[in-house]
Motif scaffolding. Sequence first.
Motif, mmCIF file in Angstrom:
data_model
loop_
_atom_site.group_PDB
_atom_site.id
_atom_site.type_symbol
_atom_site.label_atom_id
_atom_site.label_comp_id
_atom_site.label_asym_id
_atom_site.label_seq_id
_atom_site.Cartn_x
_atom_site.Cartn_y
_atom_site.Cartn_z
ATOM 1 N N GLY A 155 32.926 48.907 52.005
ATOM 2 C CA GLY A 155 32.339 48.011 52.999
ATOM 3 C C GLY A 155 32.654 46.549 52.843
ATOM 4 O O GLY A 155 32.234 45.729 53.667
ATOM 5 N N ALA A 156 33.400 46.176 51.790
ATOM 6 C CA ALA A 156 33.747 44.769 51.612
ATOM 7 C C ALA A 156 34.748 44.320 52.667
ATOM 8 O O ALA A 156 35.551 45.114 53.165
ATOM 9 C CB ALA A 156 34.323 44.534 50.217
ATOM 10 N N GLN A 157 34.693 43.039 52.977
ATOM 11 C CA GLN A 157 35.675 42.444 53.872
ATOM 12 C C GLN A 157 36.678 41.666 53.039
ATOM 13 O O GLN A 157 36.304 40.901 52.155
ATOM 14 C CB GLN A 157 34.990 41.508 54.873
ATOM 15 N N PHE A 158 37.963 41.872 53.302
ATOM 16 C CA PHE A 158 39.010 41.174 52.566
ATOM 17 C C PHE A 158 39.715 40.226 53.524
ATOM 18 O O PHE A 158 40.300 40.653 54.519
ATOM 19 C CB PHE A 158 40.002 42.171 51.970
ATOM 20 N N ILE A 159 39.639 38.934 53.232
ATOM 21 C CA ILE A 159 40.236 37.920 54.092
ATOM 22 C C ILE A 159 41.417 37.283 53.361
ATOM 23 O O ILE A 159 41.245 36.624 52.342
ATOM 24 C CB ILE A 159 39.203 36.844 54.494
ATOM 25 N N LYS A 160 42.615 37.507 53.891
ATOM 26 C CA LYS A 160 43.826 36.945 53.286
ATOM 27 C C LYS A 160 44.009 35.524 53.794
ATOM 28 O O LYS A 160 44.823 35.266 54.692
ATOM 29 C CB LYS A 160 45.033 37.819 53.618
ATOM 30 N N ASP A 161 43.259 34.626 53.234
ATOM 31 C CA ASP A 161 43.285 33.239 53.676
ATOM 32 C C ASP A 161 42.964 32.338 52.488
ATOM 33 O O ASP A 161 42.308 32.768 51.525
ATOM 34 C CB ASP A 161 42.266 33.021 54.794
ATOM 35 N N HIS A 162 43.425 31.114 52.553
ATOM 36 C CA HIS A 162 43.216 30.141 51.481
ATOM 37 C C HIS A 162 41.903 29.397 51.688
ATOM 38 O O HIS A 162 41.668 28.828 52.756
ATOM 39 C CB HIS A 162 44.379 29.151 51.466
ATOM 40 N N VAL A 163 41.034 29.427 50.674
ATOM 41 C CA VAL A 163 39.788 28.662 50.734
ATOM 42 C C VAL A 163 40.110 27.209 50.394
ATOM 43 O O VAL A 163 40.545 26.901 49.286
ATOM 44 C CB VAL A 163 38.734 29.232 49.773
ATOM 45 N N GLU A 164 39.873 26.323 51.359
ATOM 46 C CA GLU A 164 40.231 24.914 51.184
ATOM 47 C C GLU A 164 39.127 24.105 50.516
ATOM 48 O O GLU A 164 39.411 23.255 49.667
ATOM 49 C CB GLU A 164 40.575 24.299 52.544
ATOM 50 N N THR A 165 37.870 24.387 50.889
ATOM 51 C CA THR A 165 36.770 23.591 50.331
ATOM 52 C C THR A 165 35.533 24.449 50.081
ATOM 53 O O THR A 165 35.296 25.455 50.766
ATOM 54 C CB THR A 165 36.362 22.438 51.268
ATOM 55 N N LEU A 166 34.756 24.010 49.088
ATOM 56 C CA LEU A 166 33.418 24.527 48.815
ATOM 57 C C LEU A 166 32.452 23.362 49.001
ATOM 58 O O LEU A 166 32.641 22.299 48.402
ATOM 59 C CB LEU A 166 33.340 25.060 47.390
ATOM 60 N N THR A 167 31.448 23.546 49.833
ATOM 61 C CA THR A 167 30.398 22.544 50.007
ATOM 62 C C THR A 167 29.052 23.227 49.884
ATOM 63 O O THR A 167 28.965 24.461 49.817
ATOM 64 C CB THR A 167 30.506 21.826 51.372
ATOM 65 N N ILE A 168 27.991 22.426 49.845
ATOM 66 C CA ILE A 168 26.649 22.971 49.707
ATOM 67 C C ILE A 168 25.795 22.518 50.884
ATOM 68 O O ILE A 168 25.735 21.324 51.206
ATOM 69 C CB ILE A 168 25.995 22.522 48.387
ATOM 70 N N ASN A 169 25.158 23.480 51.535
ATOM 71 C CA ASN A 169 24.238 23.199 52.638
ATOM 72 C C ASN A 169 22.834 23.595 52.169
ATOM 73 O O ASN A 169 22.471 24.767 52.204
ATOM 74 C CB ASN A 169 24.644 23.978 53.884
ATOM 75 N N GLY A 170 22.074 22.617 51.703
ATOM 76 C CA GLY A 170 20.775 22.948 51.122
ATOM 77 C C GLY A 170 20.981 23.686 49.815
ATOM 78 O O GLY A 170 21.551 23.149 48.861
ATOM 79 N N HIS A 171 20.539 24.947 49.777
ATOM 80 C CA HIS A 171 20.756 25.783 48.597
ATOM 81 C C HIS A 171 21.895 26.772 48.793
ATOM 82 O O HIS A 171 22.103 27.637 47.938
ATOM 83 C CB HIS A 171 19.479 26.554 48.255
ATOM 84 N N TYR A 172 22.625 26.646 49.891
ATOM 85 C CA TYR A 172 23.616 27.671 50.227
ATOM 86 C C TYR A 172 25.042 27.134 50.134
ATOM 87 O O TYR A 172 25.356 26.093 50.717
ATOM 88 C CB TYR A 172 23.356 28.205 51.638
ATOM 89 N N PRO A 173 25.905 27.829 49.422
ATOM 90 C CA PRO A 173 27.312 27.425 49.370
ATOM 91 C C PRO A 173 28.028 27.776 50.675
ATOM 92 O O PRO A 173 27.760 28.806 51.297
ATOM 93 C CB PRO A 173 27.874 28.234 48.198
ATOM 94 N N VAL A 174 28.941 26.903 51.062
ATOM 95 C CA VAL A 174 29.710 27.070 52.295
ATOM 96 C C VAL A 174 31.195 27.007 51.954
ATOM 97 O O VAL A 174 31.642 26.103 51.229
ATOM 98 C CB VAL A 174 29.360 25.960 53.314
ATOM 99 N N LEU A 175 31.957 27.959 52.475
ATOM 100 C CA LEU A 175 33.394 28.002 52.247
ATOM 101 C C LEU A 175 34.134 27.711 53.541
ATOM 102 O O LEU A 175 33.806 28.277 54.588
ATOM 103 C CB LEU A 175 33.828 29.368 51.713
ATOM 104 N N LYS A 176 35.124 26.863 53.452
ATOM 105 C CA LYS A 176 35.973 26.567 54.606
ATOM 106 C C LYS A 176 37.393 26.990 54.277
ATOM 107 O O LYS A 176 37.951 26.582 53.250
ATOM 108 C CB LYS A 176 35.940 25.080 54.948
ATOM 109 N N THR A 177 37.968 27.841 55.110
ATOM 110 C CA THR A 177 39.349 28.273 54.937
ATOM 111 C C THR A 177 40.208 27.610 56.009
ATOM 112 O O THR A 177 39.728 26.796 56.805
ATOM 113 C CB THR A 177 39.460 29.802 55.070
ATOM 114 N N THR A 178 41.462 27.963 56.045
ATOM 115 C CA THR A 178 42.344 27.420 57.072
ATOM 116 C C THR A 178 41.970 27.933 58.456
ATOM 117 O O THR A 178 42.374 27.344 59.461
ATOM 118 C CB THR A 178 43.805 27.813 56.779
ATOM 119 N N GLN A 179 41.164 29.015 58.503
ATOM 120 C CA GLN A 179 40.843 29.637 59.792
ATOM 121 C C GLN A 179 39.378 29.522 60.205
ATOM 122 O O GLN A 179 39.076 29.489 61.396
ATOM 123 C CB GLN A 179 41.221 31.133 59.759
ATOM 124 N N HIS A 180 38.474 29.504 59.226
ATOM 125 C CA HIS A 180 37.062 29.520 59.615
ATOM 126 C C HIS A 180 36.176 28.920 58.517
ATOM 127 O O HIS A 180 36.640 28.588 57.424
ATOM 128 C CB HIS A 180 36.614 30.948 59.952
#
Length: 379
Positions: free
Chosen positions: A172-197
């Motif tokens: 059931g895992a999702q595999f995304i072949k994309d480069h993670v550009e940034t890690l940020t924090i929104n409150g207590h939650y980590p946010v990942l930004k890739t080249t696509q989303h």
Amino acid sequence: MYEKKKIAIVGGGVVGASAAYLLSKEPTLEVTLYDAGVGQGTSAAAGIISPWLSKRRNKKWYRMVKEGAAFYPKFLSEVMDGSDIPKTVYNQVGTLLFKNNPEHLEDLLKIGMKRREDAPEIGELKILSPAEIKRKVPLYTGNDSALWASGGARVDGKYLVDLLIQKAINQGAQFIKDHVETLTINGHYPVLKTTQHKAQFDTVVLAVAAWLPNLLEPLDYKVDIRPQKGQLLEIELNNTATTDWPVIMPEGETDIIPFDNGRIIIGATHENDKGFDLEIDKKQLSHMLQDATTSFSDGFRKAAVVDYRSGTRAYTSDFAPFFGPVPNLLNVYAASGLGSTGLTAGPLVGKELAQLVLKKPTSLPLEDYPIENYIQSIK
């Protein structure tokens, strides 16, 4: 109906793929694995599981690789769920370790016998004569003896991560072949930004090896990690049954790892001054092939090269690995610094990261691999 917790794993090498496989078994979790497929150290790893005869004196490092080696058969049996472990992935064929000075073999035999007391997976230990070696590797033409450890194994990193990722997807895992550009924090939650989303998660696991500074330095962290380039080549011996040949470890850094159907991997280089360069240096690899196979017949030395690989390992300044929760960053975990023992320790470290995500105890003490020594906030 409860809402599943969203878990992201950044990095699909052996550590990240192992964690993704284990976490995707949990029905309460929704797992996403990110990997762009470029530069991964696992793909350029020589693939030897035989840590017991190292003369490195770091006891905490040794505990990690010793337990990592012991973990392999149990872990892969679980992954295969009753089916045989594919020999293309992992095969316990034993190891032959050569030293230019015969007295060093005797020293290593004593070390191995002592370590076997709490690591019975080492198996049989003995010094083999050239004739005994030739019975195991018919193309051997040298006159040197070697230390034999029957418990040694070889693993192909590329096949291993492919297997683990496919099993994770099946669960059931999702595999995304994309480069993670940034890690940020929104409150207590980590946010990942890739080249696509862009996506928010409950927990993020960083298994990006030498690329860890790219994600943490923008958050005002100093990260003690440096890249090391590794290149290897693959040759093919025609009409030669190599499936059960042992791993051959000559004096020096270049090893010979036989796989199925005449396929043999030679490597890997250890290049500290190349950064993240992945360019293949065929001339350098040709010299490596000749150096590694001087004690073998012409058929070995002149075999056709069928593939080249290049990847990037991660080292800390004191060559020690680490894993754990990133200091002062809620719900973010990381591991790195495994260097050339990444394939040996990788599945175990992936399991430990999965345990941390699940809020369960680890088998390796966190204080022995202190992440805060290598990831420090500079705010």
